[in-house]
Design a protein around this motif. Structure first.
Motif, PDB file in Angstrom:
ATOM      1  N   ARG A 590      99.751 -13.495   6.775  1.00 40.15           N
ATOM      2  CA  ARG A 590     100.600 -13.275   8.113  1.00 40.15           C
ATOM      3  C   ARG A 590     100.974 -11.854   8.001  1.00 40.15           C
ATOM      4  NH1 ARG A 590     103.165 -18.284   9.345  1.00 40.15           N
ATOM      5  NH2 ARG A 590     101.744 -20.127   8.256  1.00 40.15           N
ATOM      6  N   PRO A 591     101.020 -11.286   9.249  1.00 42.01           N
ATOM      7  CA  PRO A 591     101.591 -10.121   9.374  1.00 42.01           C
ATOM      8  C   PRO A 591     102.950  -9.939   9.212  1.00 42.01           C
ATOM      9  CG  PRO A 591     100.319 -11.000  11.494  1.00 42.01           C
ATOM     10  CD  PRO A 591     100.524 -12.040  10.691  1.00 42.01           C
ATOM     11  N   HIS A 592     103.435  -8.689   8.694  1.00 48.83           N
ATOM     12  CA  HIS A 592     104.826  -8.486   8.678  1.00 48.83           C
ATOM     13  C   HIS A 592     105.383  -8.377  10.002  1.00 48.83           C
ATOM     14  CE1 HIS A 592     103.114  -6.681   4.580  1.00 48.83           C
ATOM     15  NE2 HIS A 592     104.190  -7.497   4.200  1.00 48.83           N
ATOM     16  N   LEU A 593     104.790  -8.027  10.838  1.00 43.37           N
ATOM     17  CA  LEU A 593     105.356  -7.878  12.309  1.00 43.37           C
ATOM     18  C   LEU A 593     104.079  -8.287  13.234  1.00 43.37           C
ATOM     19  CD1 LEU A 593     107.762  -7.118  14.126  1.00 43.37           C
ATOM     20  CD2 LEU A 593     106.791  -4.875  14.273  1.00 43.37           C
ATOM     21  N   THR A 594     104.592  -8.945  14.339  1.00 44.32           N
ATOM     22  CA  THR A 594     103.409  -9.148  15.187  1.00 44.32           C
ATOM     23  C   THR A 594     104.405  -8.717  16.570  1.00 44.32           C
ATOM     24  OG1 THR A 594     102.541 -11.079  14.189  1.00 44.32           O
ATOM     25  CG2 THR A 594     102.098 -10.791  16.743  1.00 44.32           C
ATOM     26  N   VAL A 595     103.677  -7.780  17.246  1.00 42.09           N
ATOM     27  CA  VAL A 595     104.070  -7.103  18.604  1.00 42.09           C
ATOM     28  C   VAL A 595     103.497  -7.962  19.690  1.00 42.09           C
ATOM     29  CG1 VAL A 595     104.446  -5.218  20.066  1.00 42.09           C
ATOM     30  CG2 VAL A 595     104.470  -4.943  17.401  1.00 42.09           C
ATOM     31  N   TYR A 640     108.482 -11.054  14.826  1.00 40.50           N
ATOM     32  CA  TYR A 640     107.863 -10.755  16.164  1.00 40.50           C
ATOM     33  C   TYR A 640     108.743  -9.622  17.131  1.00 40.50           C
ATOM     34  CZ  TYR A 640     104.682 -14.694  15.834  1.00 40.50           C
ATOM     35  OH  TYR A 640     103.636 -15.572  15.611  1.00 40.50           O
ATOM     36  N   LEU A 641     108.126  -9.077  17.849  1.00 36.86           N
ATOM     37  CA  LEU A 641     108.770  -8.053  18.802  1.00 36.86           C
ATOM     38  C   LEU A 641     107.960  -8.371  19.974  1.00 36.86           C
ATOM     39  CD1 LEU A 641     110.603  -5.880  19.656  1.00 36.86           C
ATOM     40  CD2 LEU A 641     108.667  -4.159  19.128  1.00 36.86           C
TER      41      LEU A 641
END
Length: 679
Positions: A590-595, A640-641
């Motif tokens: 998984r990504p640490h953050l998904t924009v 998420y952002l």
């Protein structure tokens, strides 16, 4: 010049309420709205008390409700015209003073005919006060804060119904438990509620009088179009536009069915053994449900297209209303009322959003005027007719006899009429849905099942490096932001890998040509999903995992969420199956953050020329894709952002940087960075 903050600051509830002028206007609106709802409860209760006999009580209550709507039908289209030609601050201040004074006279006169007169006069003033208030908001907040300011105003207007119901119920309980406490008033709690109502308007006027940000003098209006022309053009546009026609059918029908319930609520509660306190609780339950529906409904139903949400919510509210009318227990009725309000709130906010999105700007005002007139007319008619029908029905008994020799099922006119309104709501929902649904993609039942399944929180997160994924629909600017993020991270001294899906490996490039080349033509949805999964497996194995292992920052343009959105929501495939394939292919990394760069698909598809095989899909397909991205983000906001892709490129870059920076603690610095970050 507004008193708003910096134009570059993203709008939020807190930032809007920090504007002093708006805060005062919001306080005045809250007091006015609280008084308005409290007045409605008190007036219907007073009408019920002043009338004699079951039918007469129904007619008296209906008279109050009908007269609240009648001025809007008669002079509603002219109210905005009048408001623009009077001094706005004067309208707001003296409008509140006048309404407060009128309400204070009701308990003093104490007759039913004066209740009717005041109802008409107050509504006439409110029709001018409302547009003046709405037109003043842009003068006191920054343009970037306007949408949030309008949402706050809407929430305040309808949300104040809940404390109004609580206050009214509390007053009636006090009057019943300790009648001597309010013995100095002729009608006890009802008179006190009316006095509090009048005072709330007067205090609101005092608060608004302190405002200095509202310009003096009338607005500069340039409306040459006649009222007849506005109505005619709105009618012709609605008649020839299928989607808008479905919206109008749904909204008008929903208002009609809702008017039946509102008009009979007081009598219905009495039939179930409840008094004024029970009526207040039921009234509050409607708006608790509506508030939840306005707030959470669209989020919970994001996997459905808005067109389907609208029709499904109307059908659902009709079905629940059918059960509500058939159950003779007040406690259960209150609970079901919350559900009806929730579905109605979700339908209402979705319908208004669709009108704003689907109707072209050049005819939007005329269409809103037409819809407003039609809904008010429908509401006025049913408020007048519903009590007549309930009174004419009287009592209905049927079914096998019980031990006492009485029929098992026994209903009074109010319940039977509400059952009829429920059937109307279901029919309207079905008609509206059939007008608006494009019949592409998965079935409605499949879509509804999806709303109950949001991806889980399990997954693997790399202990080294930092993994950032950029997602969004076509033309949302992912590639631009990915490059800008890479450039900034490189300047900061990080080892950066910029990559993309599909096609950033030798195998991936061949797969990309298959899935995106228009010449490929139609292929099975499952085949398409497996091809994308194969690209992801090769991508993670050959590119992403090695870079993370050495501590690099990996920035990828698309990842697993794109498969869930395009193949899961866009195609008629089961979400769980698609997710299992995609997670297995990537080892559940998984990504640490998904924009998520969020953009209306119609706007995104105009940002480039030439479309690949996926970009050539229908607008409804891309709307489902967008809804899935937002649903995934809403389920796990900590990972998420979501950014409005309409913002300036520099502003989006700043927001992304702020969210990425705290995640770089395990990323390696001062490592060699080659072309495109490829090791």
């Amino acid at each position: 010049m507004s008193e708003a903050g910096t134009a570059g600051t993203p709008a939020s509830t807190g930032s809007v309420l920090r504007v002093p002028a708006f805060r005062r206007l919001w306080l005045g609106l809250g007091l006015s709205s609280l008084g308005d709802w409290l007045g409605l409860l008190a007036l219907t209760a007073m009408a019920n008390q002043l009338a004699d006999g079951y039918a007469a009580k129904n007619y008296a209550i209906a008279g109050v409700l009908f007269l609240r709507v009648l001025p809007a039908v008669v002079i509603g289209p002219l109210a905005g015209y009048v408001a623009d030609r009077l001094d706005r601050k004067t309208v707001l201040v003296w409008g509140d003073y006048l309404r407060g004074a009128l309400f204070l006279t009701i308990p003093l006169v104490g007759t039913l005919w004066w209740v009717f007169v005041v109802t008409v006069l107050v509504e006439a003033v409110s029709l001018v006060w409302g547009p003046a208030k709405d037109a003043s908001v842009p003068n006191i907040v920054d343009p970037r804060q306007l949408e949030e300011a309008n949402q706050i105003g809407l929430a305040t207007t309808y949300g104040s119904a809940v404390p109004a119901a609580l206050v009214f119920s509390l007053l009636t309980v006090v009057d019943r438990v300790a009648p001597s406490a309010l013995g100095f008033l002729d009608r006890g709690a009802i008179d006190l509620a009316l006095y509090l109502n009048g005072l709330s308007f007067i205090v609101s006027g005092v608060v608004i009088a302190t405002l200095h940000a509202i310009p003096r003098g009338p607005a500069d209006a340039h409306g040459e179009t006649t009222l007849v022309a506005v109505i005619w053009k709105g009618w012709t546009y609605v008649a020839r536009t299928r989607v808008v026609r479905g919206l109008v059918v749904g909204m008008v029908g929903a208002f009609a069915a809702g008017g039946v319930v509102v008009g009979l609520a007081r009598t219905f509660v009495s039939d179930l053994g409840g008094g004024d306190a029970g009526y207040g609780v039921l009234f509050g339950a409607v708006f608790v449900g509506m508030a939840l529906g306005l707030w959470r409904g669209p989020r919970m139903l994001r996997r459905l297209s808005r067109r389907r949400v609208f029709g499904a919510a109307l059908i659902g509210s009709g079905v629940v209303l059918l059960v509500l009318g058939a159950v003779p227990h007040l406690e259960i009725v209150v609970g079901l009322t919350v559900v009806v309000g929730y579905l109605a709130g979700a339908a209402w906010v979705t319908g208004m959003t669709l009108l704003g999105l689907e109707v072209p700007n050049e005819v939007r005002g005329r269409t809103f005027a037409f819809v407003g007139s039609m809904t008010r007319l429908a509401l006025a008619l049913v408020l007048a007719v519903a009590p007549l029908v309930a009174g004419a029905i009287g009592q209905v008994s049927f079914g096998p006899e019980n031990h006492a020799g009485d029929p098992l099922f026994h209903y009074r006119g109010a319940a039977v009429t509400i059952l009829g309104a429920a059937v109307l709501m279901v029919v309207v929902g079905v008609l509206s849905y059939r007008q608006m649904d494009d019949h592409e993609g998965p079935s409605l039942l499949t879509d509804l099942r999806r709303t109950l399944r949001i991806t889980g929180t399990s997954g693997l997160y790399s202990d080294t490096g930092c993994f950032i994924a950029l997602e969004g629909g076509e033309g949302s600017g992912k590639s631009t932001q990915a490059r800008r993020l890479q450039r900034w991270l490189t300047e900061e001294g990080y080892d950066v890998l910029l990559t993309h899906e599909p096609g950033d490996t030798e195998v991936g490039r061949q797969l990309r040509s298959i899935v995106l080349d228009p010449e490929t033509g139609a292929i099975s949805d499952r085949t398409e999903t497996l091809l994308y999964a194969a690209d992801k497996a090769e991508h993670v194995e050959r590119v992403v995992a090695p870079a993370l292992a050495r501590g690099a920052v990996v920035v990828t343009d698309r990842y697993v969420d794109s498969t869930l959105a395009y193949q899961g929501a866009g195609r008629a495939l089961v979400d769980d199956e698609v997710e299992q394939i995609a997670r297995w292919a990537t080892g559940d990394l998984r990504p640490h953050l998904t924009v998520v760069l969020d953009l209306d698909p119609q706007a995104g598809l105009t940002r480039f020329e030439g479309r690949d095989r996926i970009e050539q899909e229908t607008a409804e397909f891309h709307e489902r894709v967008r809804s899935m991205f937002l649903a995934l983000a809403a389920a796990h906001p900590e990972r998420y952002l979501v950014v409005d892709a309409r913002l300036p490129v520099e502003e989006i870059e700043r927001l992304v940087r702020e969210r990425v920076e705290p995640l770089l603690t395990k990323a390696a610095r001062s490592a060699p960075v080659l072309e495109e970050g490829r090791p």
